[in-house]
Design a protein around this motif. Structure first.
Motif, PDB file in Angstrom:
ATOM      1  N   TRP A  74       0.841  -1.178   0.000  1.00  0.00           N
ATOM      2  CA  TRP A  74       0.000   0.000   0.000  1.00  0.00           C
ATOM      3  C   TRP A  74       0.872   1.221   0.000  1.00  0.00           C
ATOM      4  CZ3 TRP A  74      -0.700   4.151   3.304  1.00  0.00           C
ATOM      5  CH2 TRP A  74      -1.835   4.934   3.058  1.00  0.00           C
TER       6      TRP A  74
ATOM      7  N   PRO B 255      -2.148   7.104  -2.264  1.00  0.00           N
ATOM      8  CA  PRO B 255      -2.335   7.743  -3.562  1.00  0.00           C
ATOM      9  C   PRO B 255      -2.308   9.260  -3.414  1.00  0.00           C
ATOM     10  CG  PRO B 255      -4.419   6.886  -2.739  1.00  0.00           C
ATOM     11  CD  PRO B 255      -3.370   6.487  -1.744  1.00  0.00           C
TER      12      PRO B 255
ATOM     13  N   ASP C  81      -7.936   6.754  -7.518  1.00  0.00           N
ATOM     14  CA  ASP C  81      -8.143   5.312  -7.634  1.00  0.00           C
ATOM     15  C   ASP C  81      -9.504   5.063  -8.252  1.00  0.00           C
ATOM     16  OD1 ASP C  81      -5.800   5.167  -6.289  1.00  0.00           O
ATOM     17  OD2 ASP C  81      -6.675   4.529  -4.381  1.00  0.00           O
TER      18      ASP C  81
ATOM     19  N   ARG D  49     -12.594   1.973  -8.504  1.00  0.00           N
ATOM     20  CA  ARG D  49     -13.114   0.676  -8.071  1.00  0.00           C
ATOM     21  C   ARG D  49     -14.391   0.380  -8.823  1.00  0.00           C
ATOM     22  NH1 ARG D  49     -10.856  -1.176  -3.275  1.00  0.00           N
ATOM     23  NH2 ARG D  49      -9.648   0.411  -2.179  1.00  0.00           N
TER      24      ARG D  49
ATOM     25  N   SER E 189      -5.204   1.721  -9.478  1.00  0.00           N
ATOM     26  CA  SER E 189      -4.619   2.885  -8.824  1.00  0.00           C
ATOM     27  C   SER E 189      -3.343   3.304  -9.558  1.00  0.00           C
ATOM     28  CB  SER E 189      -4.286   2.551  -7.365  1.00  0.00           C
ATOM     29  OG  SER E 189      -3.678   3.658  -6.739  1.00  0.00           O
TER      30      SER E 189
ATOM     31  N   ARG F 152       0.150   5.059 -10.056  1.00  0.00           N
ATOM     32  CA  ARG F 152       1.228   5.373  -9.098  1.00  0.00           C
ATOM     33  C   ARG F 152       2.121   6.459  -9.660  1.00  0.00           C
ATOM     34  NH1 ARG F 152      -0.962   3.263  -4.668  1.00  0.00           N
ATOM     35  NH2 ARG F 152      -1.246   1.017  -4.795  1.00  0.00           N
TER      36      ARG F 152
END
Lengths: 169, 183
Positions: free
Chosen positions: B11, B14, B19, B21, B32, B34
């Motif tokens: 984890w 962010p 993100d 979902r 997500s 990065r």
């Protein structure tokens, strides 16, 4: 006297045996021969796991950076207490990490555990786990029979009972 | 049935990108983006050498989590997924995914140690996986950085033979922060 001790240990294998099907998160494999597993442990001692087939063997792949591995490790130590080596061989294999990292990690999480070191990760690649952690169950003939996906509490009822039934056969 | 944990669980907060979902047709998908800083810190802590870190800073990383909530096998095959800019419209341009064989070639050229290659490999989403009911998987995907926002169109075959219902999920409005990138 020795006979009674052996009988007592074997009764530990059989106690509570009742599971019939693999518990959730475990899949059956096709019974192909287990790949070679010859690695050194933290003391530098070379171990050839195949030399100790003849009883069921749990081969567990892990890494210190893997969160579920950290949670699962103490439950493997508990499993070793409940199913001694007379019932089940248990080998841990660390993937691609340094001896210092592994030693420090085990000392803090489960100091009673030892592990084999797959320093360059190539042995792990040959076993083809679906991720880390991953645990294979190898039958007494050295064939891959089950794969546990991800982490779990090995000392909990469903898994312990399943292993007891396997090792009682 | 006890939940099977993601095989890859790490984890990183962010900080920039949003993100996403989605849950539909028995598929839970998490994406997500990065930042280069996040990726650099993550892999430096796992022992990747500076040359490898520089290479990683050039690309766009997406961390993807997938949970099969169906009662049948769900096929993870990123090669069948499309990344499209211009918000996923049909005329949008394809965003190129960098697959495992390409990384292997890069690592070989840079003489990255096998242990570091192995660690990197474990953090990538598998190229193919028959996800069992209730099985989860997680890992990174890498892309050639697109200029702007882009969409992921993820397609999944189902059933042991892959001949069951085809499922398609679209994740719009993804973006890759290039802050901290080397180029």
């Amino acid at each position: 006297m020795k006979k009674w001790i052996v009988a007592g240990l074997l009764s530990l294998c059989f106690a509570g045996a009742q599971a019939a099907e693999p518990p959730p998160g475990m899949i059956k494999l096709d019974g192909r021969p287990a790949p070679a597993l010859k690695l050194s442990d933290l003391d530098g001692k070379r171990v050839d796991v195949a030399q100790n087939y003849g009883r069921w063997t749990l081969v567990h792949f892990w890494a210190t950076w893997c969160g579920p591995c950290r949670r699962e490790m103490p439950t493997l130590a508990q499993l070793m207490q409940k199913l001694p080596p007379e019932c089940l061989n248990i080998y841990l294999v660390n993937t691609s990490e340094s001896e210092d990292d592994v030693f420090a990690f085990l000392a803090s999480v489960s100091p009673e555990l030892g592990t084999l070191l797959d320093r360059d990760g190539q042995v792990t690649e040959r076993w083809q786990p679906r991720g880390l952690p991953a645990s294979f169950l190898v039958d007494p003939q050295g064939k891959l029979r089950y794969l546990a996906l991800g982490g779990r509490d090995w000392a909990s009822g469903p898994y312990l009972n399943f292993l007891r039934e396997l090792t009682a056969k | 049935m006890p939940r099977i944990f993601f095989l890859l669980l790490f984890w990183i907060p962010p900080l920039f990108a949003a993100d996403a979902r989605l849950a539909r047709d028995g598929v839970e998908l998490f994406v997500s983006p990065r930042t280069p800083e996040q990726i650099g810190a993550f892999y430096a802590a796992r022992g990747l050498p500076p040359a490898a870190l520089q290479e990683l800073a050039k690309v766009c990383f997406l961390t993807v989590g997938l949970h099969n909530k169906r009662k049948e096998i769900l096929w993870l095959e990123p090669a069948q997924w499309r990344f499209v800019d211009a918000q996923g419209q049909p005329q949008g341009n394809e965003v190129k995914r960098i697959a495992r064989p390409e990384w292997a070639a890069r690592w070989k050229a840079l003489q990255v140690p096998l242990a570091a290659q192995s660690t990197f490999g474990w953090t990538q989403l598998p190229e193919s996986r028959d996800l069992y009911p209730d099985e989860s998987v997680g890992g990174n995907l890498t892309l050639v950085p697109p200029a702007g926002n882009f969409s992921l169109i993820a397609r999944f075959r189902t059933g042991a033979d892959g001949q069951g219902k085809m499922i398609e999920l679209t994740v719009p409005n993804l973006s890759c922060s290039r802050e901290g990138a080397t180029q």
